[in-house]
Design a protein around this motif. Structure first.
Motif, PDB file in Angstrom:
ATOM      1  N   VAL A  39      96.008   7.861  36.368  1.00  0.00           N
ATOM      2  CA  VAL A  39      95.302   7.549  35.130  1.00  0.00           C
ATOM      3  C   VAL A  39      93.873   8.085  35.127  1.00  0.00           C
ATOM      4  O   VAL A  39      93.406   8.639  34.117  1.00  0.00           O
ATOM      5  CB  VAL A  39      95.299   6.023  34.887  1.00  0.00           C
ATOM      6  CG1 VAL A  39      94.462   5.676  33.658  1.00  0.00           C
ATOM      7  CG2 VAL A  39      96.716   5.513  34.721  1.00  0.00           C
ATOM      8  N   VAL A  40      93.168   7.966  36.246  1.00  0.00           N
ATOM      9  CA  VAL A  40      91.759   8.376  36.286  1.00  0.00           C
ATOM     10  C   VAL A  40      91.586   9.868  36.002  1.00  0.00           C
ATOM     11  O   VAL A  40      90.729  10.255  35.191  1.00  0.00           O
ATOM     12  CB  VAL A  40      91.126   7.973  37.623  1.00  0.00           C
ATOM     13  CG1 VAL A  40      89.723   8.564  37.748  1.00  0.00           C
ATOM     14  CG2 VAL A  40      91.059   6.448  37.733  1.00  0.00           C
ATOM     15  N   PRO A  41      92.366  10.769  36.638  1.00  0.00           N
ATOM     16  CA  PRO A  41      92.216  12.196  36.274  1.00  0.00           C
ATOM     17  C   PRO A  41      92.489  12.464  34.800  1.00  0.00           C
ATOM     18  O   PRO A  41      91.796  13.267  34.172  1.00  0.00           O
ATOM     19  CB  PRO A  41      93.247  12.887  37.176  1.00  0.00           C
ATOM     20  CG  PRO A  41      93.430  11.958  38.330  1.00  0.00           C
ATOM     21  CD  PRO A  41      93.308  10.592  37.749  1.00  0.00           C
ATOM     22  N   MET A  46      90.229  13.708  29.259  1.00  0.00           N
ATOM     23  CA  MET A  46      90.314  13.449  27.816  1.00  0.00           C
ATOM     24  C   MET A  46      89.221  14.155  27.013  1.00  0.00           C
ATOM     25  O   MET A  46      89.507  14.706  25.940  1.00  0.00           O
ATOM     26  CB  MET A  46      90.294  11.951  27.549  1.00  0.00           C
ATOM     27  CG  MET A  46      91.612  11.257  27.882  1.00  0.00           C
ATOM     28  SD  MET A  46      91.555   9.475  27.553  1.00  0.00           S
ATOM     29  CE  MET A  46      91.309   9.477  25.771  1.00  0.00           C
ATOM     30  N   PRO A  47      87.963  14.193  27.450  1.00  0.00           N
ATOM     31  CA  PRO A  47      86.956  14.943  26.674  1.00  0.00           C
ATOM     32  C   PRO A  47      87.310  16.415  26.524  1.00  0.00           C
ATOM     33  O   PRO A  47      87.093  17.003  25.458  1.00  0.00           O
ATOM     34  CB  PRO A  47      85.675  14.748  27.492  1.00  0.00           C
ATOM     35  CG  PRO A  47      85.888  13.481  28.244  1.00  0.00           C
ATOM     36  CD  PRO A  47      87.344  13.467  28.581  1.00  0.00           C
ATOM     37  N   TYR A  52      89.611  21.059  23.254  1.00  0.00           N
ATOM     38  CA  TYR A  52      90.681  22.025  23.000  1.00  0.00           C
ATOM     39  C   TYR A  52      91.313  21.776  21.628  1.00  0.00           C
ATOM     40  O   TYR A  52      91.646  22.724  20.903  1.00  0.00           O
ATOM     41  CB  TYR A  52      91.755  21.930  24.089  1.00  0.00           C
ATOM     42  CG  TYR A  52      91.336  22.524  25.413  1.00  0.00           C
ATOM     43  CD1 TYR A  52      90.569  23.677  25.473  1.00  0.00           C
ATOM     44  CD2 TYR A  52      91.717  21.934  26.617  1.00  0.00           C
ATOM     45  CE1 TYR A  52      90.182  24.230  26.683  1.00  0.00           C
ATOM     46  CE2 TYR A  52      91.346  22.477  27.843  1.00  0.00           C
ATOM     47  CZ  TYR A  52      90.577  23.629  27.865  1.00  0.00           C
ATOM     48  OH  TYR A  52      90.202  24.173  29.066  1.00  0.00           O
ATOM     49  N   GLN A  53      91.509  20.527  21.278  1.00  0.00           N
ATOM     50  CA  GLN A  53      92.074  20.211  19.969  1.00  0.00           C
ATOM     51  C   GLN A  53      91.139  20.631  18.843  1.00  0.00           C
ATOM     52  O   GLN A  53      91.594  21.105  17.785  1.00  0.00           O
ATOM     53  CB  GLN A  53      92.376  18.714  19.880  1.00  0.00           C
ATOM     54  CG  GLN A  53      93.545  18.259  20.732  1.00  0.00           C
ATOM     55  CD  GLN A  53      93.791  16.768  20.624  1.00  0.00           C
ATOM     56  OE1 GLN A  53      92.873  15.994  20.358  1.00  0.00           O
ATOM     57  NE2 GLN A  53      95.013  16.345  20.856  1.00  0.00           N
ATOM     58  N   LEU A 117      77.886  23.854  20.338  1.00  0.00           N
ATOM     59  CA  LEU A 117      77.508  23.288  21.643  1.00  0.00           C
ATOM     60  C   LEU A 117      78.481  22.218  22.124  1.00  0.00           C
ATOM     61  O   LEU A 117      78.412  21.808  23.285  1.00  0.00           O
ATOM     62  CB  LEU A 117      76.091  22.711  21.553  1.00  0.00           C
ATOM     63  CG  LEU A 117      74.995  23.727  21.201  1.00  0.00           C
ATOM     64  CD1 LEU A 117      73.632  23.048  21.183  1.00  0.00           C
ATOM     65  CD2 LEU A 117      75.000  24.893  22.178  1.00  0.00           C
ATOM     66  N   PHE A 118      79.374  21.753  21.259  1.00  0.00           N
ATOM     67  CA  PHE A 118      80.385  20.784  21.702  1.00  0.00           C
ATOM     68  C   PHE A 118      81.437  21.446  22.577  1.00  0.00           C
ATOM     69  O   PHE A 118      82.023  20.803  23.451  1.00  0.00           O
ATOM     70  CB  PHE A 118      81.037  20.139  20.485  1.00  0.00           C
ATOM     71  CG  PHE A 118      82.158  19.192  20.818  1.00  0.00           C
ATOM     72  CD1 PHE A 118      81.919  18.020  21.527  1.00  0.00           C
ATOM     73  CD2 PHE A 118      83.463  19.473  20.427  1.00  0.00           C
ATOM     74  CE1 PHE A 118      82.956  17.151  21.842  1.00  0.00           C
ATOM     75  CE2 PHE A 118      84.501  18.607  20.733  1.00  0.00           C
ATOM     76  CZ  PHE A 118      84.244  17.441  21.441  1.00  0.00           C
TER      77      PHE A 118
END
Length: 269
Positions: A39-41, A46-47, A52-53, A117-118
């Protein structure tokens, strides 16, 4: 005697419960560690998935822009725009900073003021290394032989084919050596989005024009327009109770014409 047996049974039960407690001691801790490995990786990634999305959505919108440019630029108007000109617009308007103004001939520069920049990797490097990593491809199918069309020449319609606009975004690999970012540190990810449409609209300027285009496709309409309809109509009228029943309106499409009532129309200013 009964009391002794009850006491012995109770003691055995207490002993079993105590042993089970020792055996289960630390089980929740072990389960937490095992779940954390998976779960941690994912939580740390997730960011990056969100970035990518976001790039994927920008590529989809850019492909629509490339395709819909054909609505105003095709052989029936001013000719196709070049892929280089479309790529310059796409890079500046869809893959640059969100507050970039829309200006003709504007190009994106390789500096942070023009970047989104995101879209950055954990180390701060841009996910799109260079704006040239965003490429545009266009294709047109069936523009000459009318493959996707049926009898378009008979209707007086032009067949400029199905125009496709494709946007390809080559993304930089994420920094190596960070386990939670694997395998995105070596996959050479590219995002490809495509939109296709018919560039030349077939909208009619009036109901009469639509009737003239499609009415001639039916052989019976052509025959009755040549005068046979009047003869057949007269015969039907004479045979149907002295004309009390109206004859069929062969070849007359105005029976189904959509007419806007006069009180619903607004005068042109």
């Amino acid at each position: 005697m009964r009391t002794s047996k009850r006491t012995t049974t109770a003691r055995r039960r207490v002993t079993c419960v105590a042993r089970q407690g020792r055996w289960q001691r630390g089980q929740a801790y072990v389960e937490l560690i095992v779940m954390s490995l998976a779960v941690v990786p994912l939580f740390m990634l997730m960011p990056m998935i969100a970035k990518y999305q976001d790039i994927s959505h920008a590529a989809q919108m850019a492909s629509r822009y490339v395709a819909f440019e054909a609505m105003n630029n095709h052989p029936g108007s001013t000719g196709w725009r070049s892929e280089a000109a479309l790529a310059a617009d796409v890079r500046r308007r869809f893959f640059g900073e969100s507050s970039a103004p829309i200006k003709t001939g504007d190009t994106a520069g390789e500096f942070d003021a023009h970047r989104n920049l995101f879209w950055r990797a954990p180390g701060g490097a841009p996910l799109i290394t260079r704006f040239d990593d965003v490429t545009v491809q266009t294709a047109n199918a069936g523009s000459q032989d009318g493959t996707p069309y049926l009898l378009h020449s008979a209707m007086g319609l032009r067949a400029h084919g199905i125009h496709s606009g494709t946007v390809i975004v080559a993304l930089a690999n994420l920094p190596a050596g960070i386990r939670s970012l694997e395998p995105f540190d070596r996959i050479d990810l590219s995002i490809v989005r495509r939109t296709s449409l018919v560039p030349d609209a077939w909208a009619a300027t009036s109901p009469a024009q639509a009737e003239s285009r499609f009415g001639g496709l039916a052989l019976v309409n052509e025959l009755f327009d040549s005068g046979i309809g009047d003869v057949v109509g007269f015969g039907i009228t004479a045979s149907e109770l002295l004309g009390r029943v109206a004859p069929p309106a062969f070849g007359q499409l105005d029976e189904w014409r959509d007419v806007v009532p006069a009180d619903r129309l607004k005068p042109a200013e």
